[in-house]
Design a protein around this motif. Sequence first.
Motif, PDB file in Angstrom:
ATOM      1  N   THR A   1      -0.197   9.228 -76.449  1.00 13.34           N
ATOM      2  CA  THR A   1      -1.096   8.294 -77.111  1.00 13.34           C
ATOM      3  C   THR A   1      -0.887   8.214 -78.616  1.00 13.34           C
ATOM      4  O   THR A   1      -1.604   7.502 -79.293  1.00 13.34           O
ATOM      5  CB  THR A   1      -2.556   8.705 -76.842  1.00 13.34           C
ATOM      6  OG1 THR A   1      -2.775  10.040 -77.313  1.00 13.34           O
ATOM      7  CG2 THR A   1      -2.870   8.634 -75.353  1.00 13.34           C
TER       8      THR A   1
ATOM      9  N   MET B   1      -4.832  -5.676 -76.941  1.00 13.36           N
ATOM     10  CA  MET B   1      -4.204  -4.829 -75.916  1.00 13.36           C
ATOM     11  C   MET B   1      -2.702  -4.719 -76.133  1.00 13.36           C
ATOM     12  O   MET B   1      -2.103  -3.677 -75.873  1.00 13.36           O
ATOM     13  CB  MET B   1      -4.530  -5.365 -74.523  1.00 13.36           C
ATOM     14  CG  MET B   1      -5.944  -5.036 -74.058  1.00 13.36           C
ATOM     15  SD  MET B   1      -6.259  -5.467 -72.343  1.00 13.36           S
ATOM     16  CE  MET B   1      -6.437  -7.233 -72.487  1.00 13.36           C
TER      17      MET B   1
ATOM     18  N   GLY C   1      -2.726  -1.162 -76.918  1.00  9.96           N
ATOM     19  CA  GLY C   1      -2.821  -0.781 -75.514  1.00  9.96           C
ATOM     20  C   GLY C   1      -2.148   0.527 -75.146  1.00  9.96           C
ATOM     21  O   GLY C   1      -2.743   1.368 -74.448  1.00  9.96           O
TER      22      GLY C   1
ATOM     23  N   ILE D   1      -4.177   3.918 -76.398  1.00  6.01           N
ATOM     24  CA  ILE D   1      -5.571   4.232 -76.059  1.00  6.01           C
ATOM     25  C   ILE D   1      -5.641   4.626 -74.585  1.00  6.01           C
ATOM     26  O   ILE D   1      -4.747   4.298 -73.805  1.00  6.01           O
ATOM     27  CB  ILE D   1      -6.509   3.038 -76.340  1.00  6.01           C
ATOM     28  CG1 ILE D   1      -6.098   1.815 -75.498  1.00  6.01           C
ATOM     29  CG2 ILE D   1      -6.517   2.699 -77.815  1.00  6.01           C
ATOM     30  CD1 ILE D   1      -7.020   0.630 -75.668  1.00  6.01           C
TER      31      ILE D   1
ATOM     32  N   PRO E   1      -6.225   4.661 -70.653  1.00  4.11           N
ATOM     33  CA  PRO E   1      -6.201   3.547 -69.687  1.00  4.11           C
ATOM     34  C   PRO E   1      -7.585   2.979 -69.375  1.00  4.11           C
ATOM     35  O   PRO E   1      -7.721   1.783 -69.141  1.00  4.11           O
ATOM     36  CB  PRO E   1      -5.562   4.177 -68.439  1.00  4.11           C
ATOM     37  CG  PRO E   1      -4.744   5.309 -68.965  1.00  4.11           C
ATOM     38  CD  PRO E   1      -5.489   5.837 -70.150  1.00  4.11           C
TER      39      PRO E   1
ATOM     40  N   TYR F   1     -10.076   2.571 -71.392  1.00  4.22           N
ATOM     41  CA  TYR F   1     -10.458   1.629 -72.448  1.00  4.22           C
ATOM     42  C   TYR F   1      -9.695   0.312 -72.283  1.00  4.22           C
ATOM     43  O   TYR F   1     -10.247  -0.772 -72.510  1.00  4.22           O
ATOM     44  CB  TYR F   1     -10.186   2.228 -73.829  1.00  4.22           C
ATOM     45  CG  TYR F   1     -11.038   3.437 -74.161  1.00  4.22           C
ATOM     46  CD1 TYR F   1     -12.137   3.780 -73.375  1.00  4.22           C
ATOM     47  CD2 TYR F   1     -10.740   4.244 -75.248  1.00  4.22           C
ATOM     48  CE1 TYR F   1     -12.912   4.881 -73.669  1.00  4.22           C
ATOM     49  CE2 TYR F   1     -11.524   5.353 -75.560  1.00  4.22           C
ATOM     50  CZ  TYR F   1     -12.600   5.667 -74.760  1.00  4.22           C
ATOM     51  OH  TYR F   1     -13.388   6.759 -75.040  1.00  4.22           O
ATOM     52  N   THR F   2      -8.420   0.414 -71.901  1.00  4.98           N
ATOM     53  CA  THR F   2      -7.636  -0.796 -71.655  1.00  4.98           C
ATOM     54  C   THR F   2      -8.251  -1.595 -70.511  1.00  4.98           C
ATOM     55  O   THR F   2      -8.341  -2.831 -70.570  1.00  4.98           O
ATOM     56  CB  THR F   2      -6.184  -0.433 -71.302  1.00  4.98           C
ATOM     57  OG1 THR F   2      -5.612   0.333 -72.373  1.00  4.98           O
ATOM     58  CG2 THR F   2      -5.348  -1.690 -71.092  1.00  4.98           C
TER      59      THR F   2
ATOM     60  N   LEU G   1     -11.301  -3.416 -71.788  1.00  2.00           N
ATOM     61  CA  LEU G   1     -10.893  -4.581 -72.572  1.00  2.00           C
ATOM     62  C   LEU G   1     -10.423  -5.714 -71.657  1.00  2.00           C
ATOM     63  O   LEU G   1     -10.708  -6.892 -71.921  1.00  2.00           O
ATOM     64  CB  LEU G   1      -9.774  -4.204 -73.549  1.00  2.00           C
ATOM     65  CG  LEU G   1     -10.156  -3.282 -74.712  1.00  2.00           C
ATOM     66  CD1 LEU G   1      -8.924  -2.921 -75.534  1.00  2.00           C
ATOM     67  CD2 LEU G   1     -11.204  -3.946 -75.593  1.00  2.00           C
ATOM     68  N   MET G   2      -9.717  -5.356 -70.591  1.00  2.00           N
ATOM     69  CA  MET G   2      -9.233  -6.361 -69.643  1.00  2.00           C
ATOM     70  C   MET G   2     -10.404  -7.083 -68.977  1.00  2.00           C
ATOM     71  O   MET G   2     -10.402  -8.316 -68.864  1.00  2.00           O
ATOM     72  CB  MET G   2      -8.352  -5.697 -68.589  1.00  2.00           C
ATOM     73  CG  MET G   2      -7.842  -6.632 -67.509  1.00  2.00           C
ATOM     74  SD  MET G   2      -6.600  -7.794 -68.101  1.00  2.00           S
ATOM     75  CE  MET G   2      -5.218  -6.672 -68.331  1.00  2.00           C
TER      76      MET G   2
END
Length: 318
Positions: free
Chosen positions: A2, A60, A64, A67, A69, A71-72, A75-76
């Motif tokens: 990360t 992202m 992306g 951070i 997964p 959190y991704t 966001l998605m």
Amino acid sequence: MTNPIEYFMSVDITMSDKLLEVLYFVIGLVTLYVAFRNLQDKENKKRYGSFIFWFLLGLMFVIGPWIPPLYTGILMVLMVLSPILKQVGVGSEPAPSNEETEKNYKKIGMKIFIPALSIGVCALAFALVTPISPLVGMGVGVLVAFIMLLAYSKDNTPSIIMHDCRRMMDIVGPLSMLPTLLAALGSVFTAAGVGDVLSGLVANVIPEGNIVIGMIVYCVGMALFTMIMGNAFAAITVMTVGIGAPFVLAYGADPVIVGSLALTCGYCGTLCTPMAANFNMVPVAVLEMKDNNGVIKNQILIAVIMLVIQTVMMIVLS
């Protein structure tokens, strides 16, 4: 990993992967530019929804990989809410007038296709000559095309090109993400064991040892599953695990011929589905066609004919 500094300093990460991350970062910056242009566009009645969609997408691409997964994923989910609620709209970026288009054509002529061609040439060159991903080559090709356009005319300033980039991205809209999401869906289906489920279902239909019936089901299944997923590359993994391997390859069929023709059978499905947005829906948006399925309707007959031909080829050649 990360930490971006550790990532780019690591000797375990290939140069190709590092360059890809740089390319994704640049894509993210362009997408963020589109987001803020939409936010400033008071004539876009859906500017806030458009801003949220493009901003989160660009974010992202930029952060992306660095951070967690989870959190991704959050966001998605937030990103797709705007398209679901139909809050992503086309901005007011002015398009070239007919007079301007005609004037530029007389000045540039057929050379206008050279920048676009350079993208494919660079991608192919990277694939054949270097160990670096052709996706990086495609990014280099875009840079080459950008420089060519600047050289074609003094009117092609960077700001003009970026404005036109925003206009095109607005026209395509959320459909621009569909191929990426569908490709990821193929991996999800494979990990979830969908191929094994298909294998169990098809075992009740295909007579044991009948490779011809197996090939027909494999080819037709590739087309149908591609229509569902919108991506033949995603479909072939699932269909090969579920049907191709146990009912075709297991009986001695040539894997090179079978794999190649199975993929092209999938492309026949691509011609018949709105899920293949980059082929069938983006042209509708760009050309402002009245019939949303106009492209598909003109391709169905050809797709069916080609599916039959390729199925026969698989049976005869393998």
